[in-house]
Design a protein around this motif. Structure first.
Motif, mmCIF file in Angstrom:
data_model
loop_
_atom_site.group_PDB
_atom_site.id
_atom_site.type_symbol
_atom_site.label_atom_id
_atom_site.label_comp_id
_atom_site.label_asym_id
_atom_site.label_seq_id
_atom_site.Cartn_x
_atom_site.Cartn_y
_atom_site.Cartn_z
ATOM 1 N N PRO A 25 23.212 39.271 39.681
ATOM 2 C CA PRO A 25 22.032 38.441 39.905
ATOM 3 C C PRO A 25 21.930 38.017 41.372
ATOM 4 N N GLU A 26 20.746 37.721 41.805
ATOM 5 C CA GLU A 26 20.522 37.313 43.188
ATOM 6 C C GLU A 26 21.385 36.090 43.531
ATOM 7 N N GLY A 27 22.078 36.189 44.652
ATOM 8 C CA GLY A 27 22.903 35.078 45.109
ATOM 9 C C GLY A 27 24.257 34.977 44.446
ATOM 10 N N ALA A 28 24.570 35.882 43.516
ATOM 11 C CA ALA A 28 25.846 35.821 42.790
ATOM 12 C C ALA A 28 26.821 36.833 43.367
ATOM 13 N N SER A 29 28.097 36.600 43.104
ATOM 14 C CA SER A 29 29.139 37.524 43.555
ATOM 15 C C SER A 29 30.272 37.541 42.546
ATOM 16 N N LEU A 30 31.045 38.605 42.603
ATOM 17 C CA LEU A 30 32.210 38.728 41.739
ATOM 18 C C LEU A 30 33.313 37.815 42.273
ATOM 19 N N THR A 31 33.872 36.970 41.411
ATOM 20 C CA THR A 31 34.901 36.031 41.850
ATOM 21 C C THR A 31 36.226 36.211 41.114
ATOM 22 N N GLY A 32 36.247 37.005 40.073
ATOM 23 C CA GLY A 32 37.492 37.199 39.344
ATOM 24 C C GLY A 32 37.499 38.502 38.581
ATOM 25 N N CYS A 33 38.690 39.086 38.457
ATOM 26 C CA CYS A 33 38.875 40.356 37.754
ATOM 27 C C CYS A 33 40.212 40.286 37.040
ATOM 28 N N SER A 34 40.256 40.703 35.779
ATOM 29 C CA SER A 34 41.524 40.739 35.058
ATOM 30 C C SER A 34 41.525 41.868 34.045
ATOM 31 N N VAL A 35 42.733 42.368 33.755
ATOM 32 C CA VAL A 35 42.929 43.462 32.803
ATOM 33 C C VAL A 35 44.106 43.100 31.905
ATOM 34 N N ASP A 36 43.976 43.379 30.620
ATOM 35 C CA ASP A 36 45.066 43.167 29.661
ATOM 36 C C ASP A 36 45.377 44.496 28.990
ATOM 37 N N LEU A 37 46.620 44.973 29.200
ATOM 38 C CA LEU A 37 47.061 46.238 28.613
ATOM 39 C C LEU A 37 48.254 46.036 27.691
ATOM 40 N N SER A 38 48.452 44.825 27.216
ATOM 41 C CA SER A 38 49.630 44.540 26.401
ATOM 42 C C SER A 38 49.634 45.319 25.101
ATOM 43 N N SER A 39 48.470 45.820 24.661
ATOM 44 C CA SER A 39 48.397 46.617 23.435
ATOM 45 C C SER A 39 47.882 48.030 23.711
ATOM 46 N N TYR A 40 47.966 48.456 24.952
ATOM 47 C CA TYR A 40 47.528 49.797 25.355
ATOM 48 C C TYR A 40 48.348 50.864 24.604
ATOM 49 N N PRO A 41 47.732 51.968 24.161
ATOM 50 C CA PRO A 41 46.349 52.379 24.372
ATOM 51 C C PRO A 41 45.398 51.995 23.252
ATOM 52 N N ARG A 42 45.870 51.254 22.260
ATOM 53 C CA ARG A 42 45.002 50.924 21.126
ATOM 54 C C ARG A 42 43.957 49.891 21.488
ATOM 55 N N LEU A 43 44.267 49.057 22.467
ATOM 56 C CA LEU A 43 43.375 47.985 22.859
ATOM 57 C C LEU A 43 43.405 47.849 24.369
ATOM 58 N N VAL A 44 42.242 47.869 24.991
ATOM 59 C CA VAL A 44 42.108 47.650 26.426
ATOM 60 C C VAL A 44 41.040 46.588 26.625
ATOM 61 N N THR A 45 41.385 45.538 27.322
ATOM 62 C CA THR A 45 40.415 44.475 27.577
ATOM 63 C C THR A 45 40.367 44.162 29.064
ATOM 64 N N SER A 46 39.208 43.720 29.505
ATOM 65 C CA SER A 46 39.023 43.346 30.897
ATOM 66 C C SER A 46 37.984 42.238 30.970
ATOM 67 N N ASP A 47 38.149 41.380 31.963
ATOM 68 C CA ASP A 47 37.238 40.255 32.142
ATOM 69 C C ASP A 47 36.836 40.145 33.605
ATOM 70 N N PHE A 48 35.556 39.875 33.815
ATOM 71 C CA PHE A 48 35.049 39.573 35.139
ATOM 72 C C PHE A 48 34.484 38.159 35.137
ATOM 73 N N THR A 49 34.608 37.486 36.264
ATOM 74 C CA THR A 49 33.946 36.202 36.462
ATOM 75 C C THR A 49 32.946 36.376 37.592
ATOM 76 N N ILE A 50 31.726 35.948 37.352
ATOM 77 C CA ILE A 50 30.659 36.009 38.345
ATOM 78 C C ILE A 50 30.263 34.585 38.691
ATOM 79 N N GLY A 51 30.172 34.286 39.979
ATOM 80 C CA GLY A 51 29.854 32.930 40.399
ATOM 81 C C GLY A 51 28.632 32.874 41.292
ATOM 82 N N ARG A 52 27.962 31.728 41.207
ATOM 83 C CA ARG A 52 26.825 31.458 42.084
ATOM 84 C C ARG A 52 26.775 29.950 42.291
#
Length: 362
Positions: free
Chosen positions: A236-263
């Motif tokens: 979105p206008e004026g927003a930027s990526l402020t966080g990134c995370s990955v969870d592979l504790s159950s790889y390869p059956r489960l892959v999760t990732s999270d982004f945080t966007i801030g403005r």
């Protein structure tokens, strides 16, 4: 993940006389309010929708693709070697320049020796910290957090256990190993890997030798990408990526990732990626995003991108604090993002075809 209730309060209290630090606030925002609204949907609503609309296989008997009786998003054991974030050439590690820690939400400024430990996950929070979760002998989970300041997490939660990582009183980074407080069987080490660099490692199980092995596996002279199976090409206008995370504790059956966007100082959007090998494809939506079906939650806080095999991508764009309201946050304060903002993000989302092939990640 971290329990951020106290950190939210402390962040806002510390900055009460000045501008709120967006980086610390965004990191702190993964608190009880988010867990109650967002994680409840992921663990309950989204997982249940997988059983119904996504067509999860093996619901009876042994469960979801060998995941016992757990729902797809809640497996806790890896079935083999996990990938690690790829090297970033030409970027110094944190030992060379501690100020780089948290400077780029797409880059970790330390890594692991893969011959000594394996990654369970990694995270970067712009303007604050970088962290990895790893496993050493006997699959003992270890959490390592790094910063250019001593403001590291007081409480960490990983391996299904919440640990009081910080000893009472002033924080001392002298390398002494001590038991975690609060009665949890865990050991903690806080030290300076290099001048101006602060690190804290926590191992579950109270194994000093395992903690030392984990510390020895860390590499401070390299940089690695916060590689994920999802890229966001539009914000979105004026927003930027402020966080990134990955969870592979159950790889390869489960892959999760999270982004945080801030403005601005208090506006936050969470983008969540969830892949489960036992899931099908959900297509029944009430919106369309870039030609794909999408679903807006009944409370109009979350937009799910559908039509992706075994995968859900969600943008949680409108939420409010629940329970204890942090000091300095007015009643009714919310993220400030809209459905249109979430649509922009999801329209530019690129998902890799096979998340179990990390060489295709970016």
């Amino acid at each position: 993940m971290i329990d951020f209730d106290d950190q939210i309060v402390q962040t806002l209290r510390d900055r009460a006389e000045g501008a709120v630090d967006a980086g610390r606030l965004l990191r702190a925002s993964r608190a009880r309010g988010r867990r109650r609204q967002l994680h409840r949907r992921v663990a309950a609503g989204t997982a249940l929708s997988l059983i119904g609309a996504l067509g999860v296989v093996g619901v009876t008997g042994t469960g979801l693709d060998g995941l016992s009786d757990r729902l797809p998003w809640t497996a806790t054991t890896s079935t083999g070697a996990t990938p690690g974030p790829p090297r970033v050439d030409g970027v110094p590690g944190s030992a060379a320049d501690p100020a780089l820690v948290g400077s780029d939400p797409n880059v970790l400024h330390f890594g692991l020796d893969p011959a000594r430990a394996r990654y369970l996950g990694w995270s970067v929070v712009r303007g604050h910290t970088e962290s990895v979760r790893l496993s050493v002998r006997d699959d003992q989970p270890v959490y390592v957090e790094v910063s250019s300041t001593p403001e590291l997490s007081i409480t960490v939660s990983f391996g299904g256990v919440e640990v009081d990582a910080a000893a009472p009183g002033p924080q001392i980074f002298d390398g002494t190993i001590h038991p975690a407080s609060g009665g949890v069987s865990a050991m903690v080490k806080s030290w300076h890997p290099a001048p101006g660099l602060y690190a804290r490692a926590v191992i579950l199980g109270g194994d000093r030798a395992g903690l030392e092995r984990a510390v020895e596996a860390l590499r401070w002279n390299e940089a690695r990408s916060c590689a994920v199976p999802l890229r966001l090409d539009a914000l979105p206008e004026g927003a930027s990526l402020t966080g990134c995370s990955v969870d592979l504790s159950s790889y390869p059956r489960l892959v999760t990732s999270d982004f945080t966007i801030g403005r601005a100082a208090t506006q936050v959007m969470f983008v969540n990626y969830r892949y489960a090998s036992g899931a099908g494809t959900r297509t029944a939506g009430n919106r369309t995003v870039a030609g794909r079906p999408a679903y807006l939650s009944p409370d109009e806080t979350t937009l799910d991108l559908l039509g992706i095999p075994k995968t859900m991508v969600s943008a949680n764009f409108e939420w409010q604090w629940e329970g204890r309201r942090p000091i300095g946050v007015e009643p009714g304060a919310s993220s400030g993002f809209t459905e249109a903002d979430a649509t922009t993000v999801l329209a530019g989302a690129r998902v890799v075809e096979d998340p179990t092939r990390p060489e295709s990640w970016e």
